[in-house]
Design a protein around this motif. Structure first.
Motif, mmCIF file in Angstrom:
data_model
loop_
_atom_site.group_PDB
_atom_site.id
_atom_site.type_symbol
_atom_site.label_atom_id
_atom_site.label_comp_id
_atom_site.label_asym_id
_atom_site.label_seq_id
_atom_site.Cartn_x
_atom_site.Cartn_y
_atom_site.Cartn_z
ATOM 1 N N ALA A 94 27.910 33.200 40.891
ATOM 2 C CA ALA A 94 28.752 34.174 41.575
ATOM 3 C C ALA A 94 30.178 33.637 41.615
ATOM 4 O O ALA A 94 30.404 32.423 41.669
ATOM 5 C CB ALA A 94 28.248 34.430 42.995
ATOM 6 N N ALA A 95 31.129 34.547 41.597
ATOM 7 C CA ALA A 95 32.541 34.185 41.717
ATOM 8 C C ALA A 95 33.093 34.767 43.006
ATOM 9 O O ALA A 95 32.750 35.890 43.390
ATOM 10 C CB ALA A 95 33.333 34.704 40.523
ATOM 11 N N LEU A 96 33.936 33.996 43.678
ATOM 12 C CA LEU A 96 34.603 34.441 44.894
ATOM 13 C C LEU A 96 36.096 34.189 44.737
ATOM 14 O O LEU A 96 36.493 33.164 44.162
ATOM 15 C CB LEU A 96 34.113 33.680 46.130
ATOM 16 N N CYS A 97 36.907 35.088 45.241
ATOM 17 C CA CYS A 97 38.340 34.834 45.257
ATOM 18 C C CYS A 97 38.952 35.421 46.513
ATOM 19 O O CYS A 97 38.421 36.339 47.126
ATOM 20 C CB CYS A 97 39.018 35.369 44.000
ATOM 21 N N GLN A 98 40.069 34.857 46.912
ATOM 22 C CA GLN A 98 40.791 35.289 48.104
ATOM 23 C C GLN A 98 42.276 35.242 47.796
ATOM 24 O O GLN A 98 42.767 34.254 47.234
ATOM 25 C CB GLN A 98 40.464 34.381 49.291
ATOM 26 N N THR A 99 42.984 36.302 48.133
ATOM 27 C CA THR A 99 44.416 36.391 47.874
ATOM 28 C C THR A 99 45.179 36.423 49.190
ATOM 29 O O THR A 99 44.826 37.168 50.105
ATOM 30 C CB THR A 99 44.745 37.652 47.059
ATOM 31 N N GLN A 100 46.196 35.590 49.275
ATOM 32 C CA GLN A 100 47.126 35.607 50.402
ATOM 33 C C GLN A 100 48.514 35.331 49.872
ATOM 34 O O GLN A 100 48.729 34.336 49.163
ATOM 35 C CB GLN A 100 46.742 34.583 51.467
ATOM 36 N N GLY A 101 49.468 36.217 50.192
ATOM 37 C CA GLY A 101 50.820 36.046 49.693
ATOM 38 C C GLY A 101 50.847 36.092 48.178
ATOM 39 O O GLY A 101 50.328 37.014 47.558
ATOM 40 N N GLU A 102 51.428 35.082 47.575
ATOM 41 C CA GLU A 102 51.604 35.050 46.120
ATOM 42 C C GLU A 102 50.525 34.253 45.408
ATOM 43 O O GLU A 102 50.638 33.995 44.214
ATOM 44 C CB GLU A 102 52.976 34.445 45.786
ATOM 45 N N GLN A 103 49.473 33.850 46.118
ATOM 46 C CA GLN A 103 48.457 33.008 45.495
ATOM 47 C C GLN A 103 47.050 33.564 45.688
ATOM 48 O O GLN A 103 46.766 34.272 46.666
ATOM 49 C CB GLN A 103 48.515 31.587 46.062
ATOM 50 N N THR A 104 46.199 33.212 44.741
ATOM 51 C CA THR A 104 44.767 33.518 44.814
ATOM 52 C C THR A 104 43.993 32.230 44.590
ATOM 53 O O THR A 104 44.335 31.442 43.701
ATOM 54 C CB THR A 104 44.359 34.550 43.745
#
Length: 216
Positions: A94-104
């Motif tokens: 499984a893949a997880l990602c989280q974005t905040q501001g200009e970064q993931t």
């Protein structure tokens, strides 16, 4: 003042969940493509993608994509739910990602079968700690459960999340990381610190979550 934590017996009784890759990307980058490039996997090997606070752009990948908003404890809860699916054998990758501001931040998680099948060496093992009430003894219970999982001579050195320097003696730890973004960013910081044993802590209004991280 909370009492000193002693080593307690604690039996997880499950299989294992591993992190195979952790990447910090620009918010416009494709996290799945980046994870596949680093690991050498084909995208179709990954069974599900969880995106927390994703950009407005639609995902082009041909697999189930679950998008989650920003909400208290939700990022850590999603991480733990994916780990539980891996531990029980309901998922392999499984893949997880989280974005905040200009970064993931992007993570590739998998179960034990993945190690031999795709020749992927894990970076870390995650062990879920019990859900606790967010009361005055929350961190004491977290420390007790975490210390109970350590091998003889093992020591938790790094903490991240809803902890302060005053928490360190409770875990016999040496450093509280100053990463104040979401739980997946905090987990990435723990991996980058290369600590043998560390703990990710998230506390809401009435409950708290914690995960023990073992660097492999």
């Amino acid at each position: 003042m909370l009492p000193k934590v002693t080593r307690l017996a604690y039996n997880q009784g499950m299989s294992e969940a591993y992190i195979f890759s952790s990447l910090l990307l620009s918010a416009g980058d494709d996290p799945l493509a980046a994870l596949c490039r680093k690991s050498g996997l084909r995208p179709e090997r990954i069974e599900v993608l969880h995106r927390i606070n994703p950009p407005d752009s639609a995902s082009s990948v041909d697999l189930p994509v679950l998008d989650w908003p920003t909400a208290p404890l939700l990022d850590h809860f999603v991480l733990q739910q994916v780990c539980a699916e891996l531990e029980f054998g309901r998922l392999e990758l499984a893949a997880l990602c989280q974005t905040q501001g200009e970064q993931t931040v992007a993570l590739l998680l998998g179960g034990p079968a993945v190690v031999g099948r795709y020749n992927l060496p894990p970076e870390a093992r995650l062990q879920l700690l019990p859900v606790e009430s967010a009361d005055a003894e929350f961190l004491y219970h977290v420390a007790s459960a975490a210390i109970g999982l350590l091998p003889e001579g093992g020591r938790i050195t790094h903490l991240v999340g809803d902890v302060t320097a005053e928490t360190l003696p409770l875990f016999d730890a040496s450093q509280a990381l100053a990463e104040h973004r979401g739980a997946l960013f905090q987990l990435h910081a723990l991996l980058a610190a290369r600590a043998a044993w560390s703990v990710l802590v998230s506390r809401g209004a009435r409950a708290g979550l914690s995960t023990l991280v073992e660097r492999l």
